[in-house]
Design a protein around this motif. Structure first.
Motif, PDB file in Angstrom:
ATOM      1  N   MET A 127      -3.324  96.474   5.128  1.00 26.57           N
ATOM      2  CA  MET A 127      -3.384  95.207   5.867  1.00 26.57           C
ATOM      3  C   MET A 127      -4.096  95.307   7.221  1.00 26.57           C
ATOM      4  O   MET A 127      -4.868  94.403   7.557  1.00 26.57           O
ATOM      5  N   PRO A 128      -3.900  96.356   8.035  1.00 26.57           N
ATOM      6  CA  PRO A 128      -4.600  96.392   9.322  1.00 26.57           C
ATOM      7  C   PRO A 128      -6.122  96.311   9.190  1.00 26.57           C
ATOM      8  O   PRO A 128      -6.767  95.584   9.953  1.00 26.57           O
ATOM      9  N   SER A 129      -6.686  97.002   8.217  1.00 24.69           N
ATOM     10  CA  SER A 129      -8.144  96.949   8.082  1.00 24.69           C
ATOM     11  C   SER A 129      -8.600  95.574   7.590  1.00 24.69           C
ATOM     12  O   SER A 129      -9.649  95.072   7.998  1.00 24.69           O
ATOM     13  N   ILE A 130      -7.798  94.936   6.726  1.00 27.69           N
ATOM     14  CA  ILE A 130      -8.135  93.591   6.252  1.00 27.69           C
ATOM     15  C   ILE A 130      -8.112  92.614   7.425  1.00 27.69           C
ATOM     16  O   ILE A 130      -9.035  91.826   7.613  1.00 27.69           O
ATOM     17  N   VAL A 131      -7.047  92.689   8.240  1.00 29.28           N
ATOM     18  CA  VAL A 131      -6.911  91.781   9.380  1.00 29.28           C
ATOM     19  C   VAL A 131      -8.007  92.047  10.405  1.00 29.28           C
ATOM     20  O   VAL A 131      -8.619  91.108  10.937  1.00 29.28           O
ATOM     21  N   GLU A 132      -8.282  93.310  10.666  1.00 28.22           N
ATOM     22  CA  GLU A 132      -9.328  93.663  11.646  1.00 28.22           C
ATOM     23  C   GLU A 132     -10.687  93.129  11.205  1.00 28.22           C
ATOM     24  O   GLU A 132     -11.431  92.539  12.001  1.00 28.22           O
ATOM     25  N   LYS A 133     -11.002  93.300   9.927  1.00 25.69           N
ATOM     26  CA  LYS A 133     -12.289  92.829   9.413  1.00 25.69           C
ATOM     27  C   LYS A 133     -12.386  91.305   9.486  1.00 25.69           C
ATOM     28  O   LYS A 133     -13.402  90.756   9.926  1.00 25.69           O
ATOM     29  N   LEU A 134     -11.324  90.618   9.076  1.00 19.68           N
ATOM     30  CA  LEU A 134     -11.325  89.158   9.125  1.00 19.68           C
ATOM     31  C   LEU A 134     -11.420  88.645  10.560  1.00 19.68           C
ATOM     32  O   LEU A 134     -12.163  87.699  10.835  1.00 19.68           O
ATOM     33  N   ALA A 135     -10.680  89.272  11.469  1.00 16.90           N
ATOM     34  CA  ALA A 135     -10.712  88.844  12.872  1.00 16.90           C
ATOM     35  C   ALA A 135     -12.124  88.957  13.421  1.00 16.90           C
ATOM     36  O   ALA A 135     -12.616  88.059  14.114  1.00 16.90           O
ATOM     37  N   GLU A 136     -12.797  90.041  13.077  1.00 15.66           N
ATOM     38  CA  GLU A 136     -14.171  90.241  13.549  1.00 15.66           C
ATOM     39  C   GLU A 136     -15.107  89.178  12.961  1.00 15.66           C
ATOM     40  O   GLU A 136     -15.900  88.574  13.675  1.00 15.66           O
ATOM     41  N   GLU A 137     -14.997  88.936  11.643  1.00 16.58           N
ATOM     42  CA  GLU A 137     -15.841  87.936  10.980  1.00 16.58           C
ATOM     43  C   GLU A 137     -15.600  86.536  11.536  1.00 16.58           C
ATOM     44  O   GLU A 137     -16.538  85.741  11.643  1.00 16.58           O
ATOM     45  N   LEU A 138     -14.361  86.228  11.883  1.00 17.87           N
ATOM     46  CA  LEU A 138     -13.992  84.879  12.315  1.00 17.87           C
ATOM     47  C   LEU A 138     -14.053  84.687  13.828  1.00 17.87           C
ATOM     48  O   LEU A 138     -13.826  83.585  14.318  1.00 17.87           O
ATOM     49  N   GLY A 139     -14.344  85.758  14.563  1.00 17.85           N
ATOM     50  CA  GLY A 139     -14.385  85.666  16.020  1.00 17.85           C
ATOM     51  C   GLY A 139     -13.015  85.428  16.632  1.00 17.85           C
ATOM     52  O   GLY A 139     -12.878  84.708  17.615  1.00 17.85           O
TER      53      GLY A 139
END
Length: 167
Positions: free
Chosen positions: A54-66
């Motif tokens: 989950m941390p890598s999924i959330v980190e990636k999404l946060a980056e993509e979504l700003g």
């Protein structure tokens, strides 16, 4: 069952033989139960096996979504059957993605609403005997009932004249 068979033949056996047979059956039953418990534990996996992704999924999404998103996870040490763990993965990822995408706002929107720029997403698991409770929550904007109503209408889940509560 073997226990029923012992009961049926009990009238035909001398007392000492019947006691021996019952004691042997009890020992066998306990050994089988212990073996079943150990085999069951071998088939269990900890929730951390899916929570660790989950941390890598959330980190990636946060980056993509700003967005800025802090993830808090608890209950990862809980063990559940391997097959259940596999069935939980996809729904958990879907809910986490929805929280990141639709729940938590961009930092500037959060600040304008009087919130910290960084959103919080929490995944909590709790096991009580045979019951597993998982809670996924975020401190985002919440759900818009009108958007949900329109989606339900478009999917034919409700009729235009249905009266629904906010709940």
């Amino acid at each position: 069952s073997l226990e029923n068979l012992i009961q049926e033949i009990s009238g035909f056996l001398p007392g000492h033989n019947l006691r021996y047979l019952k004691d042997t059956y009890t020992d066998l039953d306990q050994a089988v139960n212990r073996l079943d418990l150990h085999v069951g534990k071998m088939n269990n996996k900890q929730l951390k096996d899916i929570f660790n992704r989950m941390p890598s999924i959330v980190e990636k999404l946060a980056e993509e979504l700003g967005k800025e998103i802090e993830l808090d996870i608890s209950g990862e040490q809980i063990e559940i059957p391997r097959t259940l763990l596999k069935t939980l993965h996809d729904p958990l990822v879907h809910i986490v993605r929805n929280s990141c995408d639709h729940g938590i706002e961009e930092p500037e929107i959060r600040v304008a609403a009087g919130k910290a720029p960084q959103g919080r997403l929490a995944i909590n698991a709790l096991r009580d005997d045979e019951k597993l409770t998982m809670t996924i929550s975020d401190d985002g904007k919440g759900l818009d009932p009108e958007i949900i109503r329109q989606k339900a209408l478009s999917k034919g889940l409700i009729k235009p004249d249905d009266v629904l509560s906010e709940q």
